[in-house]
Write an enzyme that holds these catalytic residues in place. Structure first.
Site, short mmCIF file in Angstrom:
data_model
loop_
_atom_site.label_atom_id
_atom_site.label_comp_id
_atom_site.label_asym_id
_atom_site.label_seq_id
_atom_site.Cartn_x
_atom_site.Cartn_y
_atom_site.Cartn_z
CG HIS A 228 -2.15 -0.85 1.05
ND1 HIS A 228 -3.24 -0.80 1.89
CD2 HIS A 228 -2.49 -1.74 0.07
CE1 HIS A 228 -4.18 -1.62 1.45
NE2 HIS A 228 -3.75 -2.21 0.36
CD GLU B 248 -1.40 4.45 3.67
OE1 GLU B 248 -1.26 3.64 2.72
OE2 GLU B 248 -2.50 4.90 4.02
CB CYS C 39 -6.81 0.29 4.79
SG CYS C 39 -5.24 -0.62 4.77
CB CYS D 293 -1.94 1.74 6.18
SG CYS D 293 -1.50 0.85 4.65
CG ASP E 249 -5.57 -1.80 -2.70
OD1 ASP E 249 -4.63 -2.60 -2.83
OD2 ASP E 249 -5.45 -0.70 -2.15
#
Lengths: 150, 150
Positions: A57, A59, A84, A87, A147
């Site tokens: 991702h 991050e 999310c 993260c 995702d």
């Protein structure tokens, strides 16, 4: 420590990463990890599509690019989209002191939970970020749902 | 779906990964992602030291090695140690249905939070895992603290 960080200038780095991801055919989410003194420690973007790697991702990529650090209290995670749970968990585990999000309109993620746990979350409600995610989600809903595990 | 998964047999895969990590001079935490039907989707281990990459915890490595998947509800994340917030966030975001932990004595991680959020967490309280982490933490406390952001 910079007296008043220009968060929107830091966000520009994350937006540039997100746009690069989009140009690569990927999911347009970018992030940058800054030290509070203004140094850029690492930046990156989602590369699920480009590398077939669901663990990257924005991050986590920025965190990885920063390499091994001894403490994150004085760092700022800047991301184009609210993080999310994956993260957000990264932020909490490593005690990243501040999170700057471009927007939380298209996806709220774990920012409430981060605030409850003492993280300084700054939401810039940036129109560029909102438009980028809205356009992407409308164009590729299946990829977006993949995702975020939905 | 296997009727009664032999969780300790699945744990053996994660322990083998952890031991490989230790042999490489790394942090001995391993993980494996299985489908509930018994197929191994991916396995891996912490490689903070080996690759200078703080984003590779055992669980994130197993998740990555499994590649892109469309849904994780029927998967089992098996890990030698209770997942930290970062890896617990991974489990929650991607709706991994079951988490098997070798132990949660040396580190409790986010397993209470996962249970509160509907994840089936099975704690095997495995002596091999406890001994491995106790020995490692006693030998390299600084490295362990770095890996959990303390």
């Amino acid at each position: 420590m910079i007296a008043t960080p220009d968060y929107r200038a830091l966000l520009d780095t994350a937006i540039a990463e997100a746009r690069q991801g989009l140009a690569e055919g990927g999911i347009p989410i970018g992030a940058a990890l800054y030290h509070a003194d203004g140094r850029l420690l690492g930046c990156g973007h989602n590369r699920r599509v480009q590398e077939g790697d669901p663990s990257i991702h924005g991050e986590t990529d920025a965190f990885r690019k920063a390499g091994r650090q001894r403490g994150y209290r004085d760092t700022i995670m800047v991301t184009t989209l609210a993080p999310c749970w994956y993260c957000s968990g990264l932020v909490r585990q490593f005690n990243i002191g501040t999170v700057v999000v471009g927007e939380s309109v298209t996806f709220g993620g774990g920012i409430g939970w981060l605030r409850e746990n003492g993280v300084n979350v700054i939401d810039l409600n940036d129109e560029r970020c909102i438009d980028m995610m809205r356009d992407f989600i409308a164009a590729q809903p299946e990829l977006w749902n993949e995702d975020i595990g939905e």
